[in-house]
Design a protein around this motif. Structure first.
Motif, PDB file in Angstrom:
ATOM      1  N   PHE A  80       0.836  -1.192   0.000  1.00 54.01           N
ATOM      2  CA  PHE A  80       0.000   0.000   0.000  1.00 54.01           C
ATOM      3  C   PHE A  80       0.878   1.251   0.000  1.00 54.01           C
ATOM      4  O   PHE A  80       1.841   1.351   0.746  1.00 54.01           O
ATOM      5  CB  PHE A  80      -0.926   0.014   1.218  1.00 54.01           C
ATOM      6  CG  PHE A  80      -1.862  -1.166   1.261  1.00 54.01           C
ATOM      7  CD1 PHE A  80      -3.028  -1.164   0.510  1.00 54.01           C
ATOM      8  CD2 PHE A  80      -1.564  -2.281   2.026  1.00 54.01           C
ATOM      9  CE1 PHE A  80      -3.892  -2.246   0.531  1.00 54.01           C
ATOM     10  CE2 PHE A  80      -2.418  -3.376   2.060  1.00 54.01           C
ATOM     11  CZ  PHE A  80      -3.582  -3.355   1.303  1.00 54.01           C
ATOM     12  N   SER A  82      -0.329   4.158   0.786  1.00 58.10           N
ATOM     13  CA  SER A  82      -0.802   4.991   1.881  1.00 58.10           C
ATOM     14  C   SER A  82      -1.674   4.147   2.808  1.00 58.10           C
ATOM     15  O   SER A  82      -2.476   3.333   2.339  1.00 58.10           O
ATOM     16  CB  SER A  82      -1.612   6.183   1.346  1.00 58.10           C
ATOM     17  OG  SER A  82      -2.203   6.913   2.385  1.00 58.10           O
ATOM     18  N   TYR A  83      -1.518   4.334   4.104  1.00 57.84           N
ATOM     19  CA  TYR A  83      -2.378   3.650   5.068  1.00 57.84           C
ATOM     20  C   TYR A  83      -2.414   4.461   6.354  1.00 57.84           C
ATOM     21  O   TYR A  83      -1.406   5.001   6.805  1.00 57.84           O
ATOM     22  CB  TYR A  83      -1.899   2.216   5.339  1.00 57.84           C
ATOM     23  CG  TYR A  83      -0.425   2.065   5.619  1.00 57.84           C
ATOM     24  CD1 TYR A  83       0.081   2.105   6.914  1.00 57.84           C
ATOM     25  CD2 TYR A  83       0.474   1.876   4.571  1.00 57.84           C
ATOM     26  CE1 TYR A  83       1.446   1.955   7.164  1.00 57.84           C
ATOM     27  CE2 TYR A  83       1.830   1.732   4.805  1.00 57.84           C
ATOM     28  CZ  TYR A  83       2.307   1.770   6.105  1.00 57.84           C
ATOM     29  OH  TYR A  83       3.647   1.637   6.338  1.00 57.84           O
ATOM     30  N   SER A 123      -7.934   3.091   6.506  1.00 55.78           N
ATOM     31  CA  SER A 123      -7.981   3.496   5.099  1.00 55.78           C
ATOM     32  C   SER A 123      -6.687   3.086   4.420  1.00 55.78           C
ATOM     33  O   SER A 123      -5.596   3.359   4.927  1.00 55.78           O
ATOM     34  CB  SER A 123      -8.169   5.020   4.986  1.00 55.78           C
ATOM     35  OG  SER A 123      -9.365   5.426   5.620  1.00 55.78           O
ATOM     36  N   LEU A 124      -6.811   2.432   3.258  1.00 55.58           N
ATOM     37  CA  LEU A 124      -5.652   1.916   2.528  1.00 55.58           C
ATOM     38  C   LEU A 124      -5.729   2.349   1.071  1.00 55.58           C
ATOM     39  O   LEU A 124      -6.817   2.407   0.485  1.00 55.58           O
ATOM     40  CB  LEU A 124      -5.620   0.381   2.581  1.00 55.58           C
ATOM     41  CG  LEU A 124      -5.693  -0.287   3.954  1.00 55.58           C
ATOM     42  CD1 LEU A 124      -5.977  -1.777   3.791  1.00 55.58           C
ATOM     43  CD2 LEU A 124      -4.397  -0.082   4.696  1.00 55.58           C
ATOM     44  N   VAL A 125      -4.584   2.650   0.481  1.00 54.63           N
ATOM     45  CA  VAL A 125      -4.491   2.919  -0.962  1.00 54.63           C
ATOM     46  C   VAL A 125      -3.355   2.066  -1.502  1.00 54.63           C
ATOM     47  O   VAL A 125      -2.219   2.161  -1.017  1.00 54.63           O
ATOM     48  CB  VAL A 125      -4.207   4.410  -1.252  1.00 54.63           C
ATOM     49  CG1 VAL A 125      -4.087   4.623  -2.764  1.00 54.63           C
ATOM     50  CG2 VAL A 125      -5.298   5.291  -0.669  1.00 54.63           C
ATOM     51  N   ASN A 126      -3.658   1.208  -2.488  1.00 54.11           N
ATOM     52  CA  ASN A 126      -2.613   0.315  -2.998  1.00 54.11           C
ATOM     53  C   ASN A 126      -1.777   1.011  -4.070  1.00 54.11           C
ATOM     54  O   ASN A 126      -1.999   2.175  -4.413  1.00 54.11           O
ATOM     55  CB  ASN A 126      -3.207  -1.004  -3.506  1.00 54.11           C
ATOM     56  CG  ASN A 126      -4.031  -0.833  -4.767  1.00 54.11           C
ATOM     57  OD1 ASN A 126      -4.046   0.232  -5.397  1.00 54.11           O
ATOM     58  ND2 ASN A 126      -4.730  -1.882  -5.155  1.00 54.11           N
ATOM     59  N   GLY A 129      -3.442   2.807  -6.893  1.00 54.24           N
ATOM     60  CA  GLY A 129      -4.321   3.924  -6.565  1.00 54.24           C
ATOM     61  C   GLY A 129      -5.706   3.527  -6.122  1.00 54.24           C
ATOM     62  O   GLY A 129      -6.574   4.387  -5.943  1.00 54.24           O
ATOM     63  N   GLN A 130      -5.964   2.232  -5.942  1.00 55.60           N
ATOM     64  CA  GLN A 130      -7.269   1.781  -5.486  1.00 55.60           C
ATOM     65  C   GLN A 130      -7.368   1.943  -3.972  1.00 55.60           C
ATOM     66  O   GLN A 130      -6.436   1.638  -3.231  1.00 55.60           O
ATOM     67  CB  GLN A 130      -7.504   0.323  -5.868  1.00 55.60           C
ATOM     68  CG  GLN A 130      -7.617   0.102  -7.370  1.00 55.60           C
ATOM     69  CD  GLN A 130      -7.791  -1.368  -7.711  1.00 55.60           C
ATOM     70  OE1 GLN A 130      -6.970  -2.191  -7.335  1.00 55.60           O
ATOM     71  NE2 GLN A 130      -8.861  -1.687  -8.406  1.00 55.60           N
ATOM     72  N   SER A 131      -8.526   2.418  -3.528  1.00 53.19           N
ATOM     73  CA  SER A 131      -8.733   2.691  -2.102  1.00 53.19           C
ATOM     74  C   SER A 131      -9.579   1.606  -1.456  1.00 53.19           C
ATOM     75  O   SER A 131     -10.505   1.063  -2.074  1.00 53.19           O
ATOM     76  CB  SER A 131      -9.430   4.050  -1.925  1.00 53.19           C
ATOM     77  OG  SER A 131      -8.627   5.095  -2.432  1.00 53.19           O
ATOM     78  N   TYR A 132      -9.240   1.302  -0.200  1.00 53.35           N
ATOM     79  CA  TYR A 132      -9.980   0.331   0.591  1.00 53.35           C
ATOM     80  C   TYR A 132     -10.223   0.943   1.963  1.00 53.35           C
ATOM     81  O   TYR A 132      -9.404   1.714   2.467  1.00 53.35           O
ATOM     82  CB  TYR A 132      -9.199  -0.975   0.749  1.00 53.35           C
ATOM     83  CG  TYR A 132      -8.866  -1.657  -0.549  1.00 53.35           C
ATOM     84  CD1 TYR A 132      -9.721  -2.611  -1.082  1.00 53.35           C
ATOM     85  CD2 TYR A 132      -7.692  -1.333  -1.236  1.00 53.35           C
ATOM     86  CE1 TYR A 132      -9.413  -3.238  -2.283  1.00 53.35           C
ATOM     87  CE2 TYR A 132      -7.390  -1.948  -2.436  1.00 53.35           C
ATOM     88  CZ  TYR A 132      -8.246  -2.905  -2.957  1.00 53.35           C
ATOM     89  OH  TYR A 132      -7.942  -3.514  -4.143  1.00 53.35           O
ATOM     90  N   GLU A 133     -11.346   0.599   2.553  1.00 50.17           N
ATOM     91  CA  GLU A 133     -11.659   1.148   3.858  1.00 50.17           C
ATOM     92  C   GLU A 133     -12.496   0.148   4.648  1.00 50.17           C
ATOM     93  O   GLU A 133     -13.372  -0.512   4.095  1.00 50.17           O
ATOM     94  CB  GLU A 133     -12.426   2.465   3.709  1.00 50.17           C
ATOM     95  CG  GLU A 133     -12.575   3.247   4.990  1.00 50.17           C
ATOM     96  CD  GLU A 133     -13.130   4.639   4.730  1.00 50.17           C
ATOM     97  OE1 GLU A 133     -14.362   4.781   4.801  1.00 50.17           O
ATOM     98  OE2 GLU A 133     -12.334   5.552   4.449  1.00 50.17           O
TER      99      GLU A 133
END
Length: 213
Positions: A80, A82-83, A123-126, A129-133
């Protein structure tokens, strides 16, 4: 008779009160606030005031709010870009604390009011650029308790599915209870609990499932 003093300003001041039984209460910090390293203390003791005789009361103060820390698996950095984890008392999201490596707050010690429901949102961004929450909460924080939120990567025997594991440890000083669950980012968005332990008051609220990645 009741009197209030700010000790740092009035510690050398003497005062007289009528003979009798008294309760001395001491407090440091504001336990209802949310903040980094904002530990608060409180305590009380009973003392008898005699006529023409000195007496000493010792007040032992203990932590009056709750501490929450976050521990992220180093493997998150491999998958990721960003996290972060946002933690806040229910209804007070604007006062929440963001545990983030980008903000250098990942190792921070956050303090929260007792009796509140602490909401958390991961909150995660791989790399694409896909976001997961995903989100959850801790019910009824208790004073003097430390709640470490530990997020771990885990491998699932599947070629199609990626997942993250959440491990929440309630540190009760003498009595440690561990809860584990697996968060499935598959198409259903359902939470799969892979432990026989009773999750008690800890609940997970999966958002709409993101696209499979």
């Amino acid at each position: 008779k009741e009197t209030e003093y700010t000790y740092s300003e009035l510690s050398a001041q003497k005062f007289e009160v009528p003979v009798g039984e008294y309760t001395i209460k001491a407090a440091i910090g504001e336990p209802s606030n949310v903040g980094w390293n904002a530990v608060a203390y409180e305590g009380e003791a009973n003392v008898t005031v005699y006529s023409s005789k000195d007496n000493v009361a010792e007040v032992i103060c203990t932590v009056s709010n709750a501490k929450i820390t976050v521990d992220m698996d180093p493997l998150f950095a491999n998958y990721f870009s960003s996290y972060q984890v946002l933690v806040y008392p229910e209804g007070r999201e604007s006062e929440g604390l963001v545990y983030s490596s980008e903000r250098s707050t990942l190792d921070g010690e956050g303090f929260f009011p007792v009796g509140s429901k602490a909401m958390w949102r991961l909150s995660l961004v791989n790399a694409d650029g896909q976001s997961y929450e995903t989100a959850g909460f801790l019910e009824n924080l208790e004073k003097g308790k430390h709640y470490p939120l530990s997020f771990r990567m885990t491998e699932i025997p599947s070629d199609d599915t990626g997942s993250a594991a959440v491990k929440i440890i309630v540190d009760n000083s003498l009595n440690k209870k561990e809860y584990e669950a697996t968060l499935d980012f598959g198409e259903t968005g359902e939470v799969v609990v892979d432990s026989d332990l009773d999750l008690g008051s800890i609940q997970f609220m999966p958002e709409q499932a993101p696209e499979l990645s």
